[in-house]
Design a protein around this motif. Structure first.
Motif, PDB file in Angstrom:
ATOM      1  N   ALA A  38       0.827  -1.204   0.000  1.00 34.27           N
ATOM      2  CA  ALA A  38       0.000   0.000   0.000  1.00 34.27           C
ATOM      3  C   ALA A  38       0.865   1.258   0.000  1.00 34.27           C
ATOM      4  O   ALA A  38       0.549   2.245  -0.674  1.00 34.27           O
ATOM      5  N   SER A  39       1.973   1.219   0.728  1.00 31.81           N
ATOM      6  CA  SER A  39       2.870   2.373   0.782  1.00 31.81           C
ATOM      7  C   SER A  39       3.509   2.643  -0.574  1.00 31.81           C
ATOM      8  O   SER A  39       3.639   3.794  -0.999  1.00 31.81           O
ATOM      9  N   VAL A  40       3.912   1.555  -1.264  1.00 32.22           N
ATOM     10  CA  VAL A  40       4.540   1.701  -2.583  1.00 32.22           C
ATOM     11  C   VAL A  40       3.542   2.275  -3.586  1.00 32.22           C
ATOM     12  O   VAL A  40       3.837   3.234  -4.310  1.00 32.22           O
ATOM     13  N   VAL A  41       2.343   1.680  -3.625  1.00 31.20           N
ATOM     14  CA  VAL A  41       1.320   2.162  -4.559  1.00 31.20           C
ATOM     15  C   VAL A  41       0.913   3.589  -4.209  1.00 31.20           C
ATOM     16  O   VAL A  41       0.730   4.440  -5.091  1.00 31.20           O
ATOM     17  N   GLY A  42       0.793   3.882  -2.917  1.00 25.48           N
ATOM     18  CA  GLY A  42       0.415   5.229  -2.492  1.00 25.48           C
ATOM     19  C   GLY A  42       1.448   6.267  -2.882  1.00 25.48           C
ATOM     20  O   GLY A  42       1.104   7.355  -3.360  1.00 25.48           O
ATOM     21  N   ALA A  43       2.730   5.927  -2.688  1.00 27.50           N
ATOM     22  CA  ALA A  43       3.803   6.865  -3.052  1.00 27.50           C
ATOM     23  C   ALA A  43       3.819   7.111  -4.557  1.00 27.50           C
ATOM     24  O   ALA A  43       3.976   8.250  -5.010  1.00 27.50           O
ATOM     25  N   ALA A  44       3.654   6.026  -5.323  1.00 22.36           N
ATOM     26  CA  ALA A  44       3.620   6.166  -6.783  1.00 22.36           C
ATOM     27  C   ALA A  44       2.429   7.017  -7.224  1.00 22.36           C
ATOM     28  O   ALA A  44       2.534   7.821  -8.156  1.00 22.36           O
ATOM     29  N   THR A  45       1.304   6.850  -6.526  1.00 23.02           N
ATOM     30  CA  THR A  45       0.110   7.631  -6.850  1.00 23.02           C
ATOM     31  C   THR A  45       0.339   9.113  -6.604  1.00 23.02           C
ATOM     32  O   THR A  45      -0.045   9.965  -7.418  1.00 23.02           O
ATOM     33  N   ILE A  46       0.999   9.435  -5.504  1.00 24.50           N
ATOM     34  CA  ILE A  46       1.274  10.838  -5.178  1.00 24.50           C
ATOM     35  C   ILE A  46       2.191  11.464  -6.228  1.00 24.50           C
ATOM     36  O   ILE A  46       1.950  12.581  -6.702  1.00 24.50           O
ATOM     37  N   VAL A  47       3.242  10.732  -6.603  1.00 28.06           N
ATOM     38  CA  VAL A  47       4.183  11.245  -7.608  1.00 28.06           C
ATOM     39  C   VAL A  47       3.471  11.444  -8.944  1.00 28.06           C
ATOM     40  O   VAL A  47       3.629  12.483  -9.609  1.00 28.06           O
ATOM     41  N   PHE A  48       2.676  10.438  -9.335  1.00 25.21           N
ATOM     42  CA  PHE A  48       1.936  10.517 -10.595  1.00 25.21           C
ATOM     43  C   PHE A  48       0.976  11.701 -10.586  1.00 25.21           C
ATOM     44  O   PHE A  48       0.852  12.440 -11.572  1.00 25.21           O
ATOM     45  N   TYR A  49       0.310  11.895  -9.467  1.00 23.77           N
ATOM     46  CA  TYR A  49      -0.623  13.019  -9.344  1.00 23.77           C
ATOM     47  C   TYR A  49       0.108  14.354  -9.465  1.00 23.77           C
ATOM     48  O   TYR A  49      -0.312  15.252 -10.211  1.00 23.77           O
TER      49      TYR A  49
END
Length: 252
Positions: A38-49
């Motif tokens: 969840a942390s990996v996907v969440g971090a990637a989501t923030i960067v992508f956003y």
């Protein structure tokens, strides 16, 4: 209310819809006690956003564009226009084939510079793909419509990238005894273009066109909505940085 509606609409289309999907995946993984995933996907989501917002993309692309301003004097001897894409088969006033938006912006500045200086113009750019137009040929035709005489236009129609733009254009410059070209290309592309001409031993006068950001920039809430255009600008920034490294250290 208008800005709220725009923000909401941006979440229903790419890249906004994907950000919502990734955010949902993050929450689902967290609830499943898969906290590392969840942390990996969440971090990637923030960067992508963030890369998809004009707030961040403006800062990134602006760092490239702000390196050069329009010269106050043009103490050169020729004008060089680098190709920026062309379409084949599209309708035009005097035939078929048109320049892309970025290339058309460059062409407009070249026409203005010609009227101001009377310097000869070198148009550089070939046919990059089988279904694209030949950049130099189309630019020549359209520059003539804008008032640049045919005998003042010199064509370099073989290059397929910025490195070849510089190599083949410098051959024309040396052949005619010129040594101080005014270089016209997109503002975000100028730094890498200057580097390529320096590698050929030619000092240019940068004349940037096709700006993608304001000067100066200011923050507003609309810049936080995800946008495909903002993501494209962020990708352009990363491409320019990567290609500059390749040119600097590998010579391509």
């Amino acid at each position: 209310m208008i800005y709220i509606l725009k923000f909401g609409a941006s979440l229903l289309m790419p890249p906004g819809i994907f950000i919502l999907i990734f955010l949902g995946m993050t929450i689902w993984l967290w609830r499943k006690n898969e906290k590392r995933a969840a942390s990996v996907v969440g971090a990637a989501t923030i960067v992508f956003y963030l890369l998809s917002t004009f707030w961040i993309s403006g800062i990134l692309i602006g760092s490239l564009e702000n390196k050069y301003s329009m010269p106050k004097e043009f103490n050169g001897d020729c004008i060089v226009m680098l190709g920026g894409g062309a379409l084949s088969g599209t309708p035009a006033l005097d035939g078929e084939g048109t320049l892309s938006g970025a290339a058309a912006s460059r062409m407009a500045l070249v026409a203005q510079l010609y009227k101001k200086t009377g310097f000869p113009v070198i148009v550089s750019g070939g046919q990059v793909y089988d279904d694209s137009g030949n950049e130099a040929h189309i630019a020549t035709r359209e520059l003539m419509l804008l008032g640049v005489p045919e005998d003042k236009i010199f064509i370099e129609d073989k290059s397929l990238n910025t490195r070849q733009n510089a190599i083949f254009t410098c051959e024309i410059i040396r052949k005619h005894g010129w040594n101080r070209p005014i270089l016209v290309t997109s503002a975000f592309h100028m730094d890498r273009s200057v580097l390529n001409f320096e590698k050929e031993g030619v000092e240019v006068i940068p004349a940037p066109a096709d700006f993608r950001t304001n000067r100066p920039q200011s923050f507003n809430m609309n810049k936080l909505r995800p946008s495909a255009d903002a993501l494209s600008d962020s990708v352009i920034y990363m491409q320019e940085k990567l290609r500059s490294v390749v040119t600097q250290y590998l010579g391509y």
